[in-house]
Design an enzyme around this catalytic site. Structure first.
Site, PDB file in Angstrom:
ATOM      1  N   HIS A 187     -27.696 -29.753  10.989  1.00 49.17           N
ATOM      2  CA  HIS A 187     -28.297 -28.608  11.663  1.00 49.17           C
ATOM      3  C   HIS A 187     -28.177 -27.352  10.793  1.00 49.17           C
ATOM      4  CE1 HIS A 187     -27.493 -31.313  15.069  1.00 49.17           C
ATOM      5  NE2 HIS A 187     -28.517 -30.716  15.641  1.00 49.17           N
ATOM      6  N   ASP A 259     -35.585 -36.174  13.338  1.00 46.65           N
ATOM      7  CA  ASP A 259     -34.740 -35.249  14.076  1.00 46.65           C
ATOM      8  C   ASP A 259     -35.474 -33.907  14.076  1.00 46.65           C
ATOM      9  OD1 ASP A 259     -32.565 -34.203  15.457  1.00 46.65           O
ATOM     10  OD2 ASP A 259     -31.078 -35.003  14.070  1.00 46.65           O
TER      11      ASP A 259
END
Length: 520
Positions: A187, A259
């Site tokens: 992330h 993702d």
């Protein structure tokens, strides 16, 4: 009438509905924005965040009316439907199920959670996490994975896929080819995992093989570089990994999904999301999740075809695989599956679902250091919950506080969360209360979370350590066992393997019993 190139490309997009990150927006609050996008772009699906039951069901039904192809509604529900939709059941993290090593409990959990999601009109779960939790320094997987042992993880991943299929929902194994060995969080950065192929075969790939053997419908890519598999590209952009390893070697024939494209690991300096889209499709991606600018991504794919940089046949093949998911749902639930939820509303938050969540939370508790003290009714005990920055939708008082009032009614309970460096009053109050206490219980939340720091902030961590050094202290780790690290001064400790409400309550129940044994 044949689809235009732009309409084909749009069918490969899964667009965000709702937001858990500041500023938080509920799914219903974002309905008008997504409806306007659907008027311009026939997207393939939605990724749902921050929903409310039953409002979200109605929001999704209205949005489905604007889609001719049928929106594949997806969500990240590793901890059950209630993770994303308030009012649904929230289960403990996968690690709690892994501690119990009960495949039937995992199968029941997946089946129940998927039935709740289908009752809302959610067709795809972005779970199970098929990563192996094999690096103690990993900041993002942790309790989200079933186990550190590849064999146990594989068994429980397969059981989860079977449970999802029992209900009729579609399952996603993530984060291929494995995020559990990294020391970074994709992330926030582009992690690199330097293990050789033999290590990856013996660890990370084991649960993915099990998921594929169980018939998993989708595989989500990791924004991670694996030099042993591809020295140049992360998995999301690697033809060697997505086509060579996943499809050709492991035999996966389903849908490859990214993702979130908003993650740092998905970005390349100097290149736009639209520019990168063709690379992802060529590498083997079928579905693009959570694009920053969906319309620009579609335009980028169409331009790449028209400029001869991308074979339109790759778009057609990806669309066909995505359409096969829709057909699987129609075969199970009928032609109206995208017009109305296929299961009744009373499926959500059924009593037996809550009962399973509570049982697993109790069974997962480990007394890591003991014996636990006899706290009696709690008189003379100070219980302090030290937590990270609050999540959206967290109550003013956490479930642990209500459990203390019930099971240790004589105890004093306080919560401490990150404050400004100049704000000393909450710390001073707890220090004063501790002077009058015979025993201190410090509970820490050690949860992996997207775009968040794992564990406590430095100031709160120092405070917890000093309290342990000054007072007889029991530590409660609301998370996995890595949360014990650095807290050597406590004289007893238990680990819950999750921080969800049922795990907080189970921890207090266990404290009230005292003694040496694990939960039972």
């Amino acid at each position: 009438m044949p689809l235009s190139l732009e309409d084909k490309a749009a069918g490969l997009l899964v667009v965000r509905l709702g937001n858990n990150l500041p500023p938080a927006v509920t799914a219903t609050e974002q309905e008008a924005e997504v409806a306007a996008l659907l008027d311009r772009l026939p997207i393939g699906g939605l990724i749902l965040f921050n929903g409310r039951w039953p409002d979200t069901r109605d929001t999704l039904a209205r949005l489905q009316q604007k889609s001719e192809r049928g929106l594949l509604v997806t969500t990240d529900m590793e901890r059950g439907f209630g993770q994303q939709v308030v009012g649904g059941t929230v289960y403990p993290h996968a690690a709690a199920f892994g501690e119990a090593a009960d495949a039937e409990a995992v199968r029941a959990f997946a089946r129940q959670a998927s039935r709740e999601a289908l009752a809302c009109g959610v067709h795809v779960t972005y779970s199970p996490v098929a990563d192996v939790d094999r690096n103690p320094d990993n900041p993002i997987i942790g309790a989200r994975a079933f186990a550190a042992d590849p064999g146990r993880a594989a068994d429980l991943v397969a059981a989860f896929v079977e449970g999802v299929h029992d209900a009729g929902q579609l399952a996603t194994a993530k984060h291929f080819p494995g995020h559990g060995g990294t020391s970074g969080d994709s992330h926030a950065e582009m992690p690199v995992l330097d293990d050789d192929r033999a290590t990856l075969d013996a660890t990370d790939l084991v649960p993915f093989r099990a998921a594929i053997d169980a018939g998993v419908d989708l595989v989500m890519t990791a924004h991670v570089v694996y030099p042993a598999l591809d020295p140049d590209q992360p998995a999301t952009r690697s033809r060697a990994i997505l086509r060579g390893l996943l499809r050709d070697e492991l035999g996966f024939q389903g849908v490859v999904v990214t993702d979130s494209l908003q993650m740092a690991g998905a970005k390349v300096e100097g290149r736009t999301e639209a520019d990168l889209a063709a690379d992802l499709l060529e590498a083997g991606v079928d579905l693009f999740v959570d694009a920053v600018d969906p319309e620009a991504l579609v335009a980028g794919l169409a331009a790449a075809v028209r400029q001869g940089r991308l074979d339109e046949g790759l778009i057609d093949a990806a669309l066909a695989r995505v359409e096969a998911l829709r057909q699987r749902l129609r075969d199970r639930f009928g032609a109206d599956v995208f017009r109305a939820p296929p299961l009744p509303a009373e499926t959500v938050a059924a009593a037996e679902h809550q009962a399973l969540a509570e049982r697993v939370a109790r069974d997962a508790i480990e007394v890591a250091r003991g014996p636990l003290p006899d706290l009696g009714d709690g008189t003379g005990t100070l219980v302090v919950l030290v937590k990270p920055a609050p999540r959206p939708n967290e109550p003013e008082t956490m479930p642990m506080g209500e459990a203390v009032a019930q099971f240790l009614p004589g105890a004093v309970y306080r919560e401490l969360e990150p404050t400004h460096e100049d704000q000393d009053e909450p710390f001073d109050e707890i220090r004063l209360l501790a002077k009058d206490a015979e025993r201190v219980v410090i509970a820490t939340i050690a949860r992996p979370a997207a775009w968040s720091t794992f564990g406590l902030d430095a100031r709160e961590r120092r405070f917890a350590i000093r309290m342990m050094e000054a007072h007889p202290t029991t530590l409660v780790v609301l998370g996995d066992a890595r949360g014990l690290r650095g807290y050597d001064a406590c004289d007893s400790a238990l680990v819950t393997y999750s921080d969800v409400a049922v795990s907080q309550v189970a921890a207090v129940e266990r404290l009230a019993r005292g003694g040496t044994g694990d939960a039972g």
